[in-house]
Design a protein around this motif. Sequence first.
Motif, PDB file in Angstrom:
ATOM      1  N   SER A   1       0.818  -1.217   0.000  1.00  0.00           N
ATOM      2  CA  SER A   1       0.000   0.000   0.000  1.00  0.00           C
ATOM      3  C   SER A   1       0.851   1.266   0.000  1.00  0.00           C
ATOM      4  CB  SER A   1      -0.941   0.000   1.201  1.00  0.00           C
ATOM      5  OG  SER A   1      -0.188  -0.066   2.395  1.00  0.00           O
ATOM      6  N   GLY A   2       2.018   1.225   0.614  1.00  0.00           N
ATOM      7  CA  GLY A   2       2.862   2.414   0.645  1.00  0.00           C
ATOM      8  C   GLY A   2       3.684   2.583  -0.615  1.00  0.00           C
ATOM      9  N   SER A   3       3.580   1.623  -1.506  1.00  0.00           N
ATOM     10  CA  SER A   3       4.407   1.632  -2.704  1.00  0.00           C
ATOM     11  C   SER A   3       3.702   2.373  -3.834  1.00  0.00           C
ATOM     12  CB  SER A   3       4.706   0.182  -3.105  1.00  0.00           C
ATOM     13  OG  SER A   3       5.487   0.141  -4.245  1.00  0.00           O
ATOM     14  N   ARG A   4       4.132   3.605  -4.099  1.00  0.00           N
ATOM     15  CA  ARG A   4       3.556   4.416  -5.170  1.00  0.00           C
ATOM     16  C   ARG A   4       4.677   5.050  -5.988  1.00  0.00           C
ATOM     17  NH1 ARG A   4      -0.452   1.968  -4.903  1.00  0.00           N
ATOM     18  NH2 ARG A   4      -2.198   2.425  -3.580  1.00  0.00           N
ATOM     19  N   GLY A   5       4.420   5.299  -7.258  1.00  0.00           N
ATOM     20  CA  GLY A   5       5.335   6.033  -8.134  1.00  0.00           C
ATOM     21  C   GLY A   5       6.704   5.402  -8.245  1.00  0.00           C
ATOM     22  N   ALA A   6       7.718   6.211  -7.899  1.00  0.00           N
ATOM     23  CA  ALA A   6       9.107   5.782  -8.061  1.00  0.00           C
ATOM     24  C   ALA A   6       9.448   4.623  -7.129  1.00  0.00           C
ATOM     25  CB  ALA A   6      10.047   6.950  -7.813  1.00  0.00           C
ATOM     26  N   THR A   7       8.841   4.577  -5.961  1.00  0.00           N
ATOM     27  CA  THR A   7       9.113   3.485  -5.027  1.00  0.00           C
ATOM     28  C   THR A   7       8.594   2.166  -5.587  1.00  0.00           C
ATOM     29  OG1 THR A   7       8.847   5.060  -3.223  1.00  0.00           O
ATOM     30  CG2 THR A   7       8.870   2.746  -2.642  1.00  0.00           C
ATOM     31  N   ARG A   8       7.411   2.215  -6.189  1.00  0.00           N
ATOM     32  CA  ARG A   8       6.847   1.013  -6.808  1.00  0.00           C
ATOM     33  C   ARG A   8       7.710   0.594  -8.005  1.00  0.00           C
ATOM     34  NH1 ARG A   8       0.623   0.432  -8.493  1.00  0.00           N
ATOM     35  NH2 ARG A   8       0.439  -0.731  -6.571  1.00  0.00           N
ATOM     36  N   ALA A   9       8.180   1.574  -8.770  1.00  0.00           N
ATOM     37  CA  ALA A   9       9.038   1.276  -9.921  1.00  0.00           C
ATOM     38  C   ALA A   9      10.343   0.621  -9.464  1.00  0.00           C
ATOM     39  CB  ALA A   9       9.321   2.543 -10.714  1.00  0.00           C
ATOM     40  N   LEU A  10      10.880   1.107  -8.344  1.00  0.00           N
ATOM     41  CA  LEU A  10      12.107   0.513  -7.800  1.00  0.00           C
ATOM     42  C   LEU A  10      11.853  -0.934  -7.373  1.00  0.00           C
ATOM     43  CD1 LEU A  10      15.038   0.631  -6.867  1.00  0.00           C
ATOM     44  CD2 LEU A  10      14.238   1.671  -4.734  1.00  0.00           C
ATOM     45  N   CYS A  11      10.747  -1.176  -6.684  1.00  0.00           N
ATOM     46  CA  CYS A  11      10.402  -2.535  -6.249  1.00  0.00           C
ATOM     47  C   CYS A  11      10.239  -3.452  -7.468  1.00  0.00           C
ATOM     48  CB  CYS A  11       9.107  -2.492  -5.433  1.00  0.00           C
ATOM     49  SG  CYS A  11       8.572  -4.110  -4.830  1.00  0.00           S
ATOM     50  N   SER A  12       9.553  -2.955  -8.468  1.00  0.00           N
ATOM     51  CA  SER A  12       9.340  -3.734  -9.694  1.00  0.00           C
ATOM     52  C   SER A  12      10.666  -4.016 -10.411  1.00  0.00           C
ATOM     53  CB  SER A  12       8.378  -2.984 -10.607  1.00  0.00           C
ATOM     54  OG  SER A  12       8.174  -3.693 -11.787  1.00  0.00           O
ATOM     55  N   ALA A  13      11.540  -2.999 -10.457  1.00  0.00           N
ATOM     56  CA  ALA A  13      12.852  -3.177 -11.104  1.00  0.00           C
ATOM     57  C   ALA A  13      13.679  -4.229 -10.372  1.00  0.00           C
ATOM     58  CB  ALA A  13      13.595  -1.844 -11.154  1.00  0.00           C
ATOM     59  N   GLN A  14      13.605  -4.230  -9.028  1.00  0.00           N
ATOM     60  CA  GLN A  14      14.344  -5.225  -8.255  1.00  0.00           C
ATOM     61  C   GLN A  14      13.807  -6.631  -8.521  1.00  0.00           C
ATOM     62  OE1 GLN A  14      13.807  -3.457  -4.389  1.00  0.00           O
ATOM     63  NE2 GLN A  14      15.888  -2.600  -4.388  1.00  0.00           N
ATOM     64  N   ALA A  15      12.484  -6.760  -8.616  1.00  0.00           N
ATOM     65  CA  ALA A  15      11.887  -8.074  -8.895  1.00  0.00           C
ATOM     66  C   ALA A  15      12.299  -8.566 -10.278  1.00  0.00           C
ATOM     67  CB  ALA A  15      10.368  -7.983  -8.794  1.00  0.00           C
ATOM     68  N   LYS A  16      12.265  -7.665 -11.271  1.00  0.00           N
ATOM     69  CA  LYS A  16      12.667  -8.041 -12.633  1.00  0.00           C
ATOM     70  C   LYS A  16      14.148  -8.395 -12.687  1.00  0.00           C
ATOM     71  CE  LYS A  16       9.195  -5.265 -15.002  1.00  0.00           C
ATOM     72  NZ  LYS A  16       8.944  -4.029 -15.753  1.00  0.00           N
ATOM     73  N   ALA A  17      14.967  -7.651 -11.944  1.00  0.00           N
ATOM     74  CA  ALA A  17      16.408  -7.909 -11.939  1.00  0.00           C
ATOM     75  C   ALA A  17      16.715  -9.288 -11.351  1.00  0.00           C
ATOM     76  CB  ALA A  17      17.136  -6.824 -11.153  1.00  0.00           C
ATOM     77  N   GLU A  18      16.061  -9.623 -10.268  1.00  0.00           N
ATOM     78  CA  GLU A  18      16.285 -10.937  -9.659  1.00  0.00           C
ATOM     79  C   GLU A  18      15.867 -12.057 -10.610  1.00  0.00           C
ATOM     80  OE1 GLU A  18      18.015 -11.649  -6.932  1.00  0.00           O
ATOM     81  OE2 GLU A  18      18.368  -9.486  -6.853  1.00  0.00           O
ATOM     82  N   TYR A  19      14.749 -11.842 -11.318  1.00  0.00           N
ATOM     83  CA  TYR A  19      14.285 -12.841 -12.291  1.00  0.00           C
ATOM     84  C   TYR A  19      15.287 -12.987 -13.438  1.00  0.00           C
ATOM     85  CZ  TYR A  19      11.409 -15.122 -15.821  1.00  0.00           C
ATOM     86  OH  TYR A  19      10.938 -15.983 -16.780  1.00  0.00           O
TER      87      TYR A  19
END
Length: 195
Positions: free
Chosen positions: A64-82
Amino acid sequence: MAKATSSGKGNSRRRSIAVLACTSLLASAAAGAADNERLRQYRESMEGARATHVADARHCRQDSGSRGATRALCSAQAKAEYKKATAEAVAHWRNTAQARTDARIAAADADHDVAVARCKAGPADAKAGCMRQARAERLAATADARSDLRVTEARNRDKEERKKAYYRAARERCDALAGAAKEACMTLARAQRSE
């Protein structure tokens, strides 16, 4: 007497050929089993990477606290690990120096994507310096991977040249022998070359 001697040479030669044929069959069976095991591990690694990525992506969307750039960072980390996990699985499956280098380059690209997302999430005044640093780290990691590949390839070429030189020397020693001794010597030389 002459027939018995030539027959003895023929039997010895046939036995040597039979031993070599059995050895090559066992080696190919072992290689086939190893290939099957690597393929099984590859499939399991890919399934695990997919499952982890789906869970990480879901976490990024649901936070819920993940919006905008923070959400993009989380998504980028998930994609990077994959991306890293799949590249590592492919490298393990192919089991070549080039595949391992490709995995290192993929990891550098993935780390770069995370660094870019982190730069975008950070303060605006530090963004340009952060992007330059991310690009420099990616270039350094890629250059290191390619350099290590060239060194590995050079070592492998040298090793192969050494084997060829030893084989030529052994063949010359074997040529001085005759009969069964020469056959045994050549069989040993071939076996040492293939190691």
